[in-house]
Design a protein around this motif. Sequence first.
Motif, PDB file in Angstrom:
ATOM      1  N   LYS A 249      32.437  59.692  18.642  1.00  0.00           N
ATOM      2  CA  LYS A 249      33.635  59.683  19.483  1.00  0.00           C
ATOM      3  C   LYS A 249      34.497  58.469  19.189  1.00  0.00           C
ATOM      4  O   LYS A 249      35.660  58.415  19.550  1.00  0.00           O
ATOM      5  CB  LYS A 249      33.238  59.720  20.947  1.00  0.00           C
ATOM      6  CG  LYS A 249      32.621  61.051  21.327  1.00  0.00           C
ATOM      7  CD  LYS A 249      31.828  60.939  22.610  1.00  0.00           C
ATOM      8  CE  LYS A 249      30.999  62.198  22.812  1.00  0.00           C
ATOM      9  NZ  LYS A 249      29.885  61.960  23.727  1.00  0.00           N
ATOM     10  N   ASN A 250      33.883  57.473  18.591  1.00  0.00           N
ATOM     11  CA  ASN A 250      34.658  56.365  18.045  1.00  0.00           C
ATOM     12  C   ASN A 250      33.933  55.848  16.820  1.00  0.00           C
ATOM     13  O   ASN A 250      32.719  55.952  16.715  1.00  0.00           O
ATOM     14  CB  ASN A 250      34.886  55.255  19.074  1.00  0.00           C
ATOM     15  CG  ASN A 250      33.631  54.940  19.849  1.00  0.00           C
ATOM     16  OD1 ASN A 250      32.642  54.502  19.276  1.00  0.00           O
ATOM     17  ND2 ASN A 250      33.664  55.183  21.142  1.00  0.00           N
ATOM     18  N   CYS A 252      33.603  52.545  14.235  1.00  0.00           N
ATOM     19  CA  CYS A 252      33.894  51.117  14.166  1.00  0.00           C
ATOM     20  C   CYS A 252      33.526  50.570  12.798  1.00  0.00           C
ATOM     21  O   CYS A 252      32.560  51.007  12.186  1.00  0.00           O
ATOM     22  CB  CYS A 252      33.087  50.419  15.259  1.00  0.00           C
ATOM     23  SG  CYS A 252      33.183  48.644  15.201  1.00  0.00           S
ATOM     24  N   ALA A 289      41.798  61.105  13.835  1.00  0.00           N
ATOM     25  CA  ALA A 289      41.910  60.144  14.941  1.00  0.00           C
ATOM     26  C   ALA A 289      43.371  59.871  15.246  1.00  0.00           C
ATOM     27  O   ALA A 289      44.234  60.056  14.392  1.00  0.00           O
ATOM     28  CB  ALA A 289      41.204  58.845  14.572  1.00  0.00           C
ATOM     29  N   SER A 291      44.129  56.990  17.455  1.00  0.00           N
ATOM     30  CA  SER A 291      44.247  55.669  18.062  1.00  0.00           C
ATOM     31  C   SER A 291      43.399  54.690  17.263  1.00  0.00           C
ATOM     32  O   SER A 291      42.284  55.004  16.856  1.00  0.00           O
ATOM     33  CB  SER A 291      43.759  55.756  19.515  1.00  0.00           C
ATOM     34  OG  SER A 291      43.562  54.478  20.038  1.00  0.00           O
ATOM     35  N   THR A 312      45.664  47.919  20.583  1.00  0.00           N
ATOM     36  CA  THR A 312      45.448  49.333  20.281  1.00  0.00           C
ATOM     37  C   THR A 312      46.771  49.982  19.902  1.00  0.00           C
ATOM     38  O   THR A 312      47.772  49.783  20.580  1.00  0.00           O
ATOM     39  CB  THR A 312      44.852  50.060  21.498  1.00  0.00           C
ATOM     40  OG1 THR A 312      43.547  49.562  21.747  1.00  0.00           O
ATOM     41  CG2 THR A 312      44.750  51.555  21.237  1.00  0.00           C
ATOM     42  N   ASN A 351      39.687  55.498  17.637  1.00  0.00           N
ATOM     43  CA  ASN A 351      39.441  56.195  18.900  1.00  0.00           C
ATOM     44  C   ASN A 351      40.242  57.488  18.962  1.00  0.00           C
ATOM     45  O   ASN A 351      41.036  57.766  18.073  1.00  0.00           O
ATOM     46  CB  ASN A 351      39.822  55.300  20.082  1.00  0.00           C
ATOM     47  CG  ASN A 351      38.808  54.193  20.288  1.00  0.00           C
ATOM     48  OD1 ASN A 351      37.610  54.440  20.394  1.00  0.00           O
ATOM     49  ND2 ASN A 351      39.298  52.964  20.329  1.00  0.00           N
ATOM     50  N   ASP A 352      40.071  58.201  20.065  1.00  0.00           N
ATOM     51  CA  ASP A 352      40.755  59.476  20.264  1.00  0.00           C
ATOM     52  C   ASP A 352      40.509  60.382  19.049  1.00  0.00           C
ATOM     53  O   ASP A 352      41.439  60.778  18.355  1.00  0.00           O
ATOM     54  CB  ASP A 352      42.261  59.246  20.508  1.00  0.00           C
ATOM     55  CG  ASP A 352      42.939  60.496  21.071  1.00  0.00           C
ATOM     56  OD1 ASP A 352      42.272  61.549  21.154  1.00  0.00           O
ATOM     57  OD2 ASP A 352      44.122  60.416  21.417  1.00  0.00           O
TER      58      ASP A 352
END
Length: 380
Positions: A249-250, A252, A289, A291, A312, A351-352
């Motif tokens: 979901k994210n 990194c 994605a 974000s 962000t 994100n997103d």
Amino acid sequence: MSSEKIIALVDCNSFYCSCERVFNPSLEGKPVIVLSNNDGCAIARTDEAKAIGIKMGAPFFKIKDVIKKHNIHVFSSNYTLYGDMSRRVMEILREYTPELEIYSIDEAFLDLTGFKKRDLIQYSQDIRQRVLKLTGIPVSIGLGPTKVLAKVANRLLKKDKIKNQGVFSVLDPLVCEQALNTFPIEDIWGISRKSTQKLHDLRIYTARQLRDANETLIQKKLTVVGARIMQELKAVSCLDLEQVQQDKKNICSSRSFGRPVFAKEELQEAIANHVHTATEKLRRQKSIARSILIFIQTNPFKNIPQYYNSTTIELPSWTSVTTKLIHQAFYGLDSIYKSGFEYKKCGIILNDIIPKSESQLDFFGSPSITGAVRTFVILG
DNA sequence: TCTGGGGTCCTAGGACCC
DNA sequence: TCTGGGGTCCTAGGACCC
């Protein structure tokens, strides 16, 4: 009774060190450690290194003398190698049951409920021997009626409270009871420092005490997370095996610098690399994605002026195109960068994130989410 | 306009894992 | 001089709506 599950936790012993030993058998029986990126600290230790007193996460510079004195063999981490070895181990485990959750690079939960009629200790020993024979990696196997209890069984093996046979079971309620009697709460999977302190305040010190505590009280102090652990200690399974790898979901990517960094150009280069790494993962799971978070920070351990900032950026549409995201990341970096600070670390988080299949192409060729309300402006 | 309750969605931050 | 990197889940609180 028969509805009770049988869960095995298979855990590779000192995994990264064991991988190094596979390629260098002369290290067998000798103390070995593997260091984190930039050789910052020890993240894997063999039993021999543990016996000498090397702690998990010990900074390299603080243990250099001990390393020299005891002739500890030191390796920089090689994640490509470890990932490869991990895949091979997991493939073998899958031959023993299709119901398997790969929990981390060196651990897997196996649902062995269907093998109830077998001698499960022997079955587990077979697994160990086969993994060792085909990969060279030694594993320990804990058996229990829930994930938390399988973890308990596995932990006891590592602690050498039981003689090192590689397999331990708490499936028998009496054995389980005994094990929990002296099992410290801080060693329970899911109970860490903060929760341990809260439980100590309630005069709860052992797994047995936690299991038998007042449920409402525990839920109040440790939320539903704690309540679930309680149930699992009671042999009531409430944490399911997650067999299908969920999409992230994210995503990194971040890293410390091996040296002081001041210039924006150097941060840009690092950020670009991070975006590259993250978008590769993004595309691998066939997602896009919208974000991106960018962060930069100085070294909090150093007695120098400190600065941390993050920002962000929301993109107009979903994408997995590296160059687009790098462009946005640079824009974000511009807005938070301050000259004059000695930077230690930077990174990005995507994100997103949604599956690419959930999007469709709009008039301009960039994906928009299905079903979302869009307004189209026809140009010209 | 005022008042209140309840639901949903989002985000930041805490806690925890390996 | 030197202290990892990448994740997940949960909660609280704010915004917004009916």
